[in-house]
Design a protein around this motif. Structure first.
Motif, PDB file in Angstrom:
ATOM      1  N   PHE A   1      90.425  25.048  -9.338  1.00  0.00           N
ATOM      2  CA  PHE A   1      90.837  23.665  -9.614  1.00  0.00           C
ATOM      3  C   PHE A   1      89.624  22.813  -9.983  1.00  0.00           C
ATOM      4  O   PHE A   1      89.673  22.033 -10.931  1.00  0.00           O
ATOM      5  N   LEU A   2      88.542  22.967  -9.244  1.00  0.00           N
ATOM      6  CA  LEU A   2      87.326  22.195  -9.507  1.00  0.00           C
ATOM      7  C   LEU A   2      86.799  22.457 -10.921  1.00  0.00           C
ATOM      8  O   LEU A   2      86.431  21.521 -11.639  1.00  0.00           O
ATOM      9  N   ARG A   3      86.786  23.709 -11.348  1.00  0.00           N
ATOM     10  CA  ARG A   3      86.354  24.035 -12.719  1.00  0.00           C
ATOM     11  C   ARG A   3      87.253  23.352 -13.739  1.00  0.00           C
ATOM     12  O   ARG A   3      86.778  22.841 -14.757  1.00  0.00           O
ATOM     13  N   ARG A   4      88.569  23.354 -13.484  1.00  0.00           N
ATOM     14  CA  ARG A   4      89.502  22.691 -14.388  1.00  0.00           C
ATOM     15  C   ARG A   4      89.172  21.209 -14.518  1.00  0.00           C
ATOM     16  O   ARG A   4      89.131  20.660 -15.613  1.00  0.00           O
ATOM     17  N   VAL A   5      88.956  20.554 -13.389  1.00  0.00           N
ATOM     18  CA  VAL A   5      88.683  19.116 -13.390  1.00  0.00           C
ATOM     19  C   VAL A   5      87.349  18.821 -14.088  1.00  0.00           C
ATOM     20  O   VAL A   5      87.238  17.851 -14.842  1.00  0.00           O
TER      21      VAL A   5
ATOM     22  N   THR B   1      97.611  11.104  -9.930  1.00  0.00           N
ATOM     23  CA  THR B   1      97.303  12.089  -8.898  1.00  0.00           C
ATOM     24  C   THR B   1      98.589  12.790  -8.475  1.00  0.00           C
ATOM     25  O   THR B   1      99.694  12.320  -8.758  1.00  0.00           O
ATOM     26  N   GLU B   2      98.450  13.898  -7.807  1.00  0.00           N
ATOM     27  CA  GLU B   2      99.652  14.575  -7.334  1.00  0.00           C
ATOM     28  C   GLU B   2     100.200  13.850  -6.122  1.00  0.00           C
ATOM     29  O   GLU B   2      99.552  12.978  -5.560  1.00  0.00           O
TER      30      GLU B   2
ATOM     31  N   HIS C   1      95.924  21.487   0.977  1.00  0.00           N
ATOM     32  CA  HIS C   1      95.343  21.875  -0.316  1.00  0.00           C
ATOM     33  C   HIS C   1      95.498  20.737  -1.332  1.00  0.00           C
ATOM     34  O   HIS C   1      94.591  20.457  -2.112  1.00  0.00           O
ATOM     35  N   GLY C   2      96.658  20.088  -1.309  1.00  0.00           N
ATOM     36  CA  GLY C   2      96.889  18.972  -2.223  1.00  0.00           C
ATOM     37  C   GLY C   2      95.943  17.818  -1.962  1.00  0.00           C
ATOM     38  O   GLY C   2      95.470  17.173  -2.892  1.00  0.00           O
ATOM     39  N   TYR C   3      95.661  17.549  -0.700  1.00  0.00           N
ATOM     40  CA  TYR C   3      94.758  16.454  -0.369  1.00  0.00           C
ATOM     41  C   TYR C   3      93.336  16.755  -0.833  1.00  0.00           C
ATOM     42  O   TYR C   3      92.637  15.868  -1.323  1.00  0.00           O
ATOM     43  N   LEU C   4      92.912  18.006  -0.717  1.00  0.00           N
ATOM     44  CA  LEU C   4      91.591  18.378  -1.251  1.00  0.00           C
ATOM     45  C   LEU C   4      91.531  18.124  -2.753  1.00  0.00           C
ATOM     46  O   LEU C   4      90.545  17.597  -3.267  1.00  0.00           O
ATOM     47  N   GLN C   5      92.583  18.496  -3.463  1.00  0.00           N
ATOM     48  CA  GLN C   5      92.629  18.269  -4.905  1.00  0.00           C
ATOM     49  C   GLN C   5      92.641  16.764  -5.217  1.00  0.00           C
ATOM     50  O   GLN C   5      91.979  16.324  -6.167  1.00  0.00           O
ATOM     51  N   TYR C   6      93.357  16.007  -4.437  1.00  0.00           N
ATOM     52  CA  TYR C   6      93.403  14.552  -4.591  1.00  0.00           C
ATOM     53  C   TYR C   6      91.997  13.967  -4.438  1.00  0.00           C
ATOM     54  O   TYR C   6      91.567  13.129  -5.238  1.00  0.00           O
ATOM     55  N   LEU C   7      91.269  14.407  -3.424  1.00  0.00           N
ATOM     56  CA  LEU C   7      89.900  13.919  -3.209  1.00  0.00           C
ATOM     57  C   LEU C   7      88.977  14.304  -4.361  1.00  0.00           C
ATOM     58  O   LEU C   7      88.128  13.516  -4.779  1.00  0.00           O
ATOM     59  N   ILE C   8      89.132  15.515  -4.866  1.00  0.00           N
ATOM     60  CA  ILE C   8      88.314  15.980  -5.990  1.00  0.00           C
ATOM     61  C   ILE C   8      88.561  15.110  -7.222  1.00  0.00           C
ATOM     62  O   ILE C   8      87.619  14.658  -7.883  1.00  0.00           O
TER      63      ILE C   8
ATOM     64  N   ASN D   1      89.753  12.019  -7.387  1.00  0.00           N
ATOM     65  CA  ASN D   1      89.210  10.673  -7.173  1.00  0.00           C
ATOM     66  C   ASN D   1      87.693  10.651  -7.272  1.00  0.00           C
ATOM     67  O   ASN D   1      87.104   9.732  -7.841  1.00  0.00           O
ATOM     68  N   SER D   2      87.050  11.654  -6.737  1.00  0.00           N
ATOM     69  CA  SER D   2      85.593  11.722  -6.778  1.00  0.00           C
ATOM     70  C   SER D   2      85.077  11.982  -8.192  1.00  0.00           C
ATOM     71  O   SER D   2      84.113  11.364  -8.640  1.00  0.00           O
ATOM     72  N   MET D   3      85.737  12.881  -8.904  1.00  0.00           N
ATOM     73  CA  MET D   3      85.264  13.297 -10.225  1.00  0.00           C
ATOM     74  C   MET D   3      85.373  12.183 -11.269  1.00  0.00           C
ATOM     75  O   MET D   3      84.554  12.103 -12.182  1.00  0.00           O
ATOM     76  N   PHE D   4      86.355  11.296 -11.130  1.00  0.00           N
ATOM     77  CA  PHE D   4      86.583  10.287 -12.159  1.00  0.00           C
ATOM     78  C   PHE D   4      86.264   8.869 -11.717  1.00  0.00           C
ATOM     79  O   PHE D   4      86.474   7.919 -12.469  1.00  0.00           O
ATOM     80  N   LYS D   5      85.705   8.694 -10.510  1.00  0.00           N
ATOM     81  CA  LYS D   5      85.493   7.339  -9.989  1.00  0.00           C
ATOM     82  C   LYS D   5      84.499   6.525 -10.801  1.00  0.00           C
ATOM     83  O   LYS D   5      84.606   5.312 -10.850  1.00  0.00           O
ATOM     84  N   ASP D   6      83.550   7.161 -11.459  1.00  0.00           N
ATOM     85  CA  ASP D   6      82.555   6.415 -12.226  1.00  0.00           C
ATOM     86  C   ASP D   6      82.884   6.353 -13.719  1.00  0.00           C
ATOM     87  O   ASP D   6      82.059   5.939 -14.517  1.00  0.00           O
ATOM     88  N   MET D   7      84.097   6.754 -14.072  1.00  0.00           N
ATOM     89  CA  MET D   7      84.513   6.722 -15.480  1.00  0.00           C
ATOM     90  C   MET D   7      85.514   5.596 -15.687  1.00  0.00           C
ATOM     91  O   MET D   7      86.193   5.164 -14.752  1.00  0.00           O
ATOM     92  N   ASN D   8      85.624   5.150 -16.902  1.00  0.00           N
ATOM     93  CA  ASN D   8      86.564   4.090 -17.249  1.00  0.00           C
ATOM     94  C   ASN D   8      87.956   4.691 -17.480  1.00  0.00           C
ATOM     95  O   ASN D   8      88.456   4.739 -18.597  1.00  0.00           O
ATOM     96  N   VAL D   9      88.558   5.181 -16.396  1.00  0.00           N
ATOM     97  CA  VAL D   9      89.907   5.739 -16.457  1.00  0.00           C
ATOM     98  C   VAL D   9      90.773   5.039 -15.408  1.00  0.00           C
ATOM     99  O   VAL D   9      90.286   4.630 -14.357  1.00  0.00           O
ATOM    100  N   GLY D  10      92.050   4.915 -15.719  1.00  0.00           N
ATOM    101  CA  GLY D  10      92.995   4.372 -14.749  1.00  0.00           C
ATOM    102  C   GLY D  10      93.525   5.503 -13.886  1.00  0.00           C
ATOM    103  O   GLY D  10      93.629   6.641 -14.337  1.00  0.00           O
TER     104      GLY D  10
END
Length: 165
Positions: A68-72, A95-96, A112-119, A121-130
């Motif tokens: 999942f991390l590689r996908r994100v 998010t899911e 598992h879903g919560y881990l993906q949710y955190l990933i 949020n973390s991966m896109f927090k500094d980008m201009n995405v909604g």
């Protein structure tokens, strides 16, 4: 499966692409027309009238978190390339949501879903995405359905339209 809606009067084109069957399905189907999200993003020129919306989640719960991390990471890189081409393009991530826990708890649990949710949020927090935070919405409604009820979906759409407009 791709659906296309065109409104010539208002100059609107909506292209909807449903995810493929999950890998856990026992039915046979072809991967011939399947593309990854980064591949699809790389095909979009983008402009101030373009909005890209996607979601990741439930079907990745069955796999190791590094998959999942590689996908994100690959999706983030595709969005970065898109913003270099067209910084005014809007990108929105849903998010899911939480889900029911009656089968395959060890594989499909919200842990598992919560881990993906955190990933996400973390991966896109500094980008201009909604971000349409379906995880928080389904928690607020105490929903444990894999496909949430119409009230939750209405709230998700309201938030989505706030980002677009």
């Amino acid at each position: 499966m791709t659906r296309l809606y065109i409104d010539l009067e208002r100059n609107i084109k909506i292209q909807y692409r449903k995810h493929a069957n999950p890998f856990i399905m026992l039915n046979f189907y072809t991967f011939k027309e399947e593309f990854t999200i980064p591949h699809l993003i790389d095909q979009i020129a983008g402009d101030q009238h373009t909005v890209i919306i996607f979601t990741l989640g439930m079907h990745f719960r069955l796999f190791p978190i590094n998959h999942f991390l590689r996908r994100v990471i690959n999706i983030r890189k595709a969005i970065e390339r898109l913003f270099l081409r067209s910084p005014e393009t809007k990108v929105i991530i849903k998010t899911e949501n939480t889900s029911e826990m009656n089968v395959r708890v060890e594989m499909l649990s919200d842990f598992h879903g919560y881990l993906q949710y955190l990933i996400i949020n973390s991966m896109f927090k500094d980008m201009n995405v909604g971000v349409v935070d379906a995880w928080d919405m389904t928690n607020a409604f105490a929903s444990m359905r894999i496909h949430p009820q119409k009230e939750i979906i209405a709230n998700e759409i309201d938030l989505l339209l706030n980002y677009i407009c």
